[in-house]
Design a protein around this motif. Sequence first.
Motif, short mmCIF file in Angstrom:
data_model
loop_
_atom_site.label_atom_id
_atom_site.label_comp_id
_atom_site.label_asym_id
_atom_site.label_seq_id
_atom_site.Cartn_x
_atom_site.Cartn_y
_atom_site.Cartn_z
N MET A 208 -1.53 -5.81 4.87
CA MET A 208 -1.88 -5.15 3.56
C MET A 208 -0.95 -3.87 3.37
SD MET A 208 -5.42 -5.38 1.94
CE MET A 208 -6.35 -4.29 2.78
N ARG A 209 -0.22 -3.86 2.49
CA ARG A 209 0.84 -2.68 2.13
C ARG A 209 0.09 -1.57 1.41
NH1 ARG A 209 4.93 -3.06 5.33
NH2 ARG A 209 5.45 -5.14 6.03
N ARG A 210 0.62 -0.51 1.51
CA ARG A 210 -0.01 0.58 0.63
C ARG A 210 0.33 0.36 -0.45
NH1 ARG A 210 2.59 5.98 2.08
NH2 ARG A 210 2.68 5.80 -0.33
N LEU A 211 -0.63 0.66 -1.80
CA LEU A 211 -0.27 0.58 -3.18
C LEU A 211 -0.67 1.48 -3.82
CD1 LEU A 211 0.23 -1.73 -5.00
CD2 LEU A 211 -2.13 -2.04 -5.43
N ARG A 212 0.53 2.10 -4.59
CA ARG A 212 0.05 3.38 -5.28
C ARG A 212 -0.90 3.27 -6.09
NH1 ARG A 212 5.57 5.85 -5.20
NH2 ARG A 212 6.24 5.62 -3.25
N TRP B 96 -1.59 4.30 -8.96
CA TRP B 96 -1.54 4.19 -10.50
C TRP B 96 -1.03 2.54 -11.03
CZ3 TRP B 96 3.42 3.08 -10.69
CH2 TRP B 96 4.42 3.52 -9.85
N PHE B 97 -1.08 1.85 -9.79
CA PHE B 97 -0.78 0.37 -10.44
C PHE B 97 -1.96 -0.09 -11.01
CE2 PHE B 97 3.31 -1.42 -9.41
CZ PHE B 97 3.59 -0.56 -8.41
N LEU B 98 -3.36 -0.06 -10.19
CA LEU B 98 -4.65 -0.57 -10.83
C LEU B 98 -5.28 0.51 -11.69
CD1 LEU B 98 -5.63 -2.50 -7.65
CD2 LEU B 98 -4.71 -3.46 -9.57
N ARG C 185 9.20 -21.12 -11.27
CA ARG C 185 9.73 -20.66 -9.87
C ARG C 185 9.65 -21.64 -9.05
NH1 ARG C 185 12.88 -17.46 -8.64
NH2 ARG C 185 11.92 -16.86 -6.64
N TYR D 238 0.41 -7.05 -10.41
CA TYR D 238 1.11 -6.97 -9.07
C TYR D 238 0.17 -6.18 -8.12
CZ TYR D 238 4.52 -4.88 -5.76
OH TYR D 238 5.05 -4.39 -4.67
N GLY D 239 -0.71 -5.35 -8.66
CA GLY D 239 -1.63 -4.73 -7.86
C GLY D 239 -2.67 -5.54 -7.21
N LYS E 242 -1.21 -8.02 -4.54
CA LYS E 242 -1.08 -7.19 -3.39
C LYS E 242 -2.56 -6.73 -2.48
CE LYS E 242 2.71 -5.96 -2.18
NZ LYS E 242 3.79 -5.60 -1.11
N MET F 106 5.44 -16.73 -5.78
CA MET F 106 6.52 -16.07 -5.31
C MET F 106 6.42 -15.93 -3.90
SD MET F 106 8.14 -12.38 -6.84
CE MET F 106 8.06 -11.55 -5.75
N GLU G 295 9.08 -7.60 1.65
CA GLU G 295 9.04 -7.01 2.91
C GLU G 295 10.41 -6.76 3.46
OE1 GLU G 295 5.10 -9.55 4.78
OE2 GLU G 295 6.82 -8.76 6.20
N LEU H 148 11.65 -3.62 2.20
CA LEU H 148 11.10 -2.60 2.92
C LEU H 148 11.43 -2.13 4.21
CD1 LEU H 148 7.17 -3.23 1.84
CD2 LEU H 148 8.48 -1.00 1.21
N ASN I 260 11.14 2.18 -0.53
CA ASN I 260 9.42 2.36 -0.57
C ASN I 260 9.10 1.48 -1.49
OD1 ASN I 260 9.81 3.34 -3.36
ND2 ASN I 260 10.09 5.49 -2.57
N GLU I 261 7.67 1.38 -1.51
CA GLU I 261 6.77 0.40 -2.27
C GLU I 261 7.36 0.36 -3.76
OE1 GLU I 261 4.45 1.72 1.14
OE2 GLU I 261 5.32 2.83 -0.60
N TRP I 262 7.65 1.55 -4.37
CA TRP I 262 7.82 1.50 -5.91
C TRP I 262 9.31 0.76 -5.93
CZ3 TRP I 262 7.21 1.11 -10.71
CH2 TRP I 262 8.38 1.47 -11.70
N PHE J 151 9.04 -2.74 -5.70
CA PHE J 151 8.63 -3.56 -6.61
C PHE J 151 9.54 -3.62 -7.92
CE2 PHE J 151 5.68 -4.95 -10.05
CZ PHE J 151 6.10 -4.04 -11.43
N LEU K 132 12.33 -10.56 -10.87
CA LEU K 132 12.26 -12.03 -10.27
C LEU K 132 11.06 -12.45 -11.51
CD1 LEU K 132 12.38 -12.09 -6.52
CD2 LEU K 132 13.98 -13.35 -8.09
#
Lengths: 340, 276, 255
Positions: free
Chosen positions: B1-5, B7-9, B171, C83-84, C87, C155, C161, C164, C169-171, C174, C181
């Motif tokens: 589980m990656r870190r999620l900023r 402000w995404f959610l 896809r 997206y959030g 993840k 996807m 990964e 990364l 970084n994560e942003w 994304f 994609l």
Amino acid sequence: MNRRVFLMSAVGLSGCGFDRRPRLNVFNWSSYIAPDTVPKFESEFGVRVRYGIYESNEEMLARVMSGNSGWDIVFPTDYIVKPMLVNGLLAPIDHTLLGNLGQIEERFQRPDWDAKLEWSVPYMVTAAGICYNRKLDPAPRAWSDLWDERLKRRITMLDDPFDTMGACLKKLGHSINSSDAGELQAAEAEGLKQKPLLRAYLNAEVRDQLVSGDVLAAHMWNTTAQQAMDASSGIGFVYPEEGYAVYPDCAVILRESKRAELAHRFIDFLLRPDIAAANALAARTTTTNAGARRLLPADFRDNPTLYPGADVVARGEWAKTVEPATQRLRDRLWTELKSA
Amino acid sequence: MRRLRWWFLAPSRTVMLLLFLAPLAIILAYSFESRGAYGGISLPWNIESYLRFGDPLYLAILWRSVWIAAVSTLGCLLLGFPLALYISRAGTRKNLFLSLVILPFWTSFLIRTYAWMFLLRDTGLVNTLLEKFGLIHNPLPLLYNDGAVVLGLVYSYLPFMVLPIYAALERLDVSLLEAAADLGARPWAALRHVTIPLCAPGIWAGAILVFIPCLGAYLTPDLLGGGKSVMVGNLIQNQFTTSRDWPFGSAISLALMAIVMLMLWASAKRSGENLL
Amino acid sequence: MRQRGLVLSIYALGTYAFLHLPLLILAAFSFNQSRFTVWEGFSLRWYQAALHDAQLLEASWNSLIIALVATLFSTVIGTLCAYGLWKRTSRWLAGSLYLSLVTPEIVTGISLLAFYEWIFRYLRVQLGMHTVILAHISFSIAFVVIVVMARLGTMDGHLEEAALDLGANEWQAFRYVTLPLILSAVIAAALLAFTVSFDDYVITSLVAGVDSETLPMVIYAIARRGVNPVLNAISALIVFGFGSLILISERLRAR
């Protein structure tokens, strides 16, 4: 967050004009005013009027219930005035600001729903009857004629619980305002008998189908019927023998309005005989204004659909507010009828 | 589980909380109150509104709505899946074809419904043409019945089926289909055993997006059904307008939502999929 | 393979016909001199009536503004949300998005009206464009999320990964890997959100204020009174207008 606020205000600003004149917001039934009435008022008083329209009391009430809709004047039917009053939506009418109030017909000066006209000012009157294709022989004369097997699929009734239940009640000889459970259930039974013969439950929409001949007889309001008759000479209208419902519409000022004085001036303007006459003529309706009636052209004044004779008027019954106790029963019966 | 900023959610959380859940909480409160004397809301608190559900009248209305919504969803699937398939194979002109699906739906929903009234009336085009070619003598009653309602619903909600299926098909790994062909599968078999299972999330998404609004529809049955049939959407709308019985209307709404959520949860459990 | 291609093409063509013919017929009759289905000669009178109707024009403008603003916000918020959620699960957020899809429009509308009513006691605000836009954003987000998640669901998570691992970084992962994609899904979602917003009658009619009448509201009012060729003219104008827009944007993208 800042961006959103900025965008919102930009949108809001783009909405309002750079007009410094005072504004009045009037919400009325569709086609219920002459095209030049509002411009005349605007130029005479130097104000701007936003004129919105609606098609049913429920639609208007849903918007106004919040107490923050932005409208100043609305036009409920008489039986809606009491619910609006009880829910604290109305501002009192100041008779000193209404010089033309005396123009209203005698019978509307002390009406059942507002004996001293403290909250409402009568405007126009509608009634419900049968609109039919003149090819029908014999022509319909009573509600029971809409239960005729021969007219299968060529009949419509109004999509309105009060009107349609009212017609069934009248057919059985009861009052349209009945609160008796037995009478109401008998009326519903009549409606169920009629349903297989019906094409649909339609309101103003059926006008074109009547003119084109799809529908031979329709339960209709007299104003819509008059419009159909204007469009085609093959259409007739009759007030059923058993009696019919009458709906006076009134102007009221909303409590939320911050322009009560200007609102009074508009209502007073509408009460002027010449203005009221122009409105009635353009909207093809029955006016409650006696002064206006005298000004109407003779052929319109004697129009039997809109200004019937005294014997017909005597058969009419004013719609009254449905009491809470009866409302539940009426709702259920109507739902049952519609979903059968 | 990656870190999620955060402000995404965060934005969607705020919007959902303020503009969806808070209003629903208010409606929930309403459903436990009583109808005011002439409409609106008043105390005392009670569960009377919910007790009225046992009435067979309302259950029949619910059943009818489920039936119509199911048939409409099926219709959308039968038309929408092949269309999405066709578009996903259209090469460079994909977006054009996609837009052609969306285009009719940028006219008002009401206009689209009226198009069908125009066509299906006794003096409408369909009947006029049929009479001209001597196929019928009297106009067919095409309008003001359940069939017209289903037609209207399918017509209105078709893109909601096409878009998610298309998104999923996009896809899809074409090499899987090639592999299937190499292994001797005929095109129909490849479709059944490879393509469809793989874009199942899209199909489910589409089915949900169609079934739900159909269930709660009220403009379509009102205009095309001639007011002769009451669906749940009509019933709810009546409570908030003609009857001014807000508690009962709120109760029906919440009950309807609960039933649908239950159905979705049960089917998600069975297929083992996480639908969102 | 070629045979199935043909069957599919015919099927697709038939479906397109089903979609477009009713509106084409409506548009054809918008040039009819007469009000009725009987053709009585070519005429532009209904177009003149529509384009000179101040109420219609203002309502169209309102609808456009509302739809554009609401689509912008709901697409951005919804894509980030999808997206959030992909993840990291957030039960209550996913649940409430679901619920917002499941709720009948009349209920959403009424609940929002009740909510605004409550808020207006403390803020001196009235119903207007802003209340409509907020309402549209709230119900559009779920549509965007569902469409974008349907794509994300198929996807490969390893691509990010890999990015990364390569030092992004994560942003950046994304923005430069995932987003391109899923871009066509985002666009599809935006189109859907715009359609839903422009088209909405029920919710808008409940929370609109004095100044925020939209096109569907005006159309409903006209339609309630019977078949009117002015509606035919309006629909023809909208379809033609948007159609041209799409064609132009296609040309630009193809360059």
